[in-house]
Design an enzyme around this catalytic site. Sequence first.
Site, PDB file in Angstrom:
ATOM      1  N   CYS A  68       0.977  -1.102  -0.073  1.00 23.69           N
ATOM      2  CA  CYS A  68       0.168   0.069   0.159  1.00 23.69           C
ATOM      3  C   CYS A  68       1.046   1.301  -0.021  1.00 23.69           C
ATOM      4  CB  CYS A  68      -0.828   0.112   1.267  1.00 23.69           C
ATOM      5  SG  CYS A  68      -2.239   1.539   1.182  1.00 23.69           S
ATOM      6  N   CYS A 109       0.284   5.039   6.842  1.00 22.86           N
ATOM      7  CA  CYS A 109      -0.707   4.776   8.286  1.00 22.86           C
ATOM      8  C   CYS A 109       0.486   4.091   9.134  1.00 22.86           C
ATOM      9  CB  CYS A 109      -1.632   3.938   7.958  1.00 22.86           C
ATOM     10  SG  CYS A 109      -2.976   4.545   6.839  1.00 22.86           S
ATOM     11  N   CYS A 157       0.105   0.508  10.399  1.00 21.43           N
ATOM     12  CA  CYS A 157      -0.158  -0.666   9.411  1.00 21.43           C
ATOM     13  C   CYS A 157       0.945  -1.209   8.645  1.00 21.43           C
ATOM     14  CB  CYS A 157      -1.011   0.021   8.254  1.00 21.43           C
ATOM     15  SG  CYS A 157      -1.662  -1.132   7.257  1.00 21.43           S
ATOM     16  N   CYS A 200     -19.512  -6.848   3.190  1.00 21.83           N
ATOM     17  CA  CYS A 200     -18.781  -5.554   3.770  1.00 21.83           C
ATOM     18  C   CYS A 200     -17.685  -5.515   2.873  1.00 21.83           C
ATOM     19  CB  CYS A 200     -18.764  -5.554   4.996  1.00 21.83           C
ATOM     20  SG  CYS A 200     -17.904  -4.088   5.772  1.00 21.83           S
ATOM     21  N   CYS A 240     -19.723   1.516   8.111  1.00 22.51           N
ATOM     22  CA  CYS A 240     -18.983   1.010   9.259  1.00 22.51           C
ATOM     23  C   CYS A 240     -17.750   1.773   9.379  1.00 22.51           C
ATOM     24  CB  CYS A 240     -18.588  -0.694   8.907  1.00 22.51           C
ATOM     25  SG  CYS A 240     -17.321  -1.271  10.169  1.00 22.51           S
TER      26      CYS A 240
END
Length: 327
Positions: A53, A57, A60, A129, A189
Amino acid sequence: MEIRNDWTKEEIKAIFDKPVLELIYEAATVHRQHNDPSEVQVCTLLSIKTGGCPEDCAYCPQAARYHTDVKVHKLLDVDFVMEKAKKAQESGSTRFCMGAAWREVRDNRDFDKVIEMVSGVNSLGMEVCCTLGMLTETQAQKLKDAGLYAYNHNLDTSEEHYEEIISTRTYDDRLETIDNVRKAEISVCSGGIIGLGEANEDRIGMLHTLATMSEHPESVPVNALVPVPGTPLEDQEKVSVWDMVRMIATARIIMPKAMVRLSAGRVRMSVEEQALCFLAGANSIFAGDELLTTPNPEVDQDKAMFQTLNLKPRASFKGAAAEKFLV
């Protein structure tokens, strides 16, 4: 208790700061007014695309810039994901969540495959989800049309503390994605992580943002940081169970009908500590031995805990959000 969207930070702070036993009692009372306390939603989370990614963050392990033990893999095949969903359903899960380590959704073959996954899992009768990063209103509508029930997009922390944790997207970017999800009439969510070095004011600030949305999130995950070697937050101390209880109880009181999810960090909690969280109003968990890339209690452990605490899995498509979804 009425459903309010006009909470002030001062009101939330007054709740958050109550003596912990009084806070638990109040939250348990509100929980029973709006939910069946014997029911807990059981969700399964699968990483359908792991690592690489471009975001930064600080918590992460999937960020490409950090040196962690995460094994990078491209988007999984649809058939493989369907097998995982069927096994999750057989083990008692009623919601199947799919996460991809993307900064944002792109209109390409991978997104087409995700649409196929959503449609397939929806056909099993499970709530579907996804958490795929930022997405446009058009992309959200495509997911809705395929049968997506919920979209996860966490705020992570307060707006004030956010820049200490992430610099590759803004707080407003996150709120815009949530707005796009709502426009497509997909249930939201959204929650956050505690243990990021934030102050209690930041925890209260994040809850304030969630509780003053035009419509409360259908699900509010409360995560305890699981520090991962190689990330900037690798040396953070373990979050206290009392910190988790305060967050869960306050969320329950100010967002009475939301599914408050006891999420990451459960693997480091005893059954007794988790029971306190359920008493304080948590009514959703992730099942399975892994949450994307962090450890989680095994399914058999959770089944034993449910038996000990006389809990039962909540059925799929239940509640106000489900009624809107099924129209």
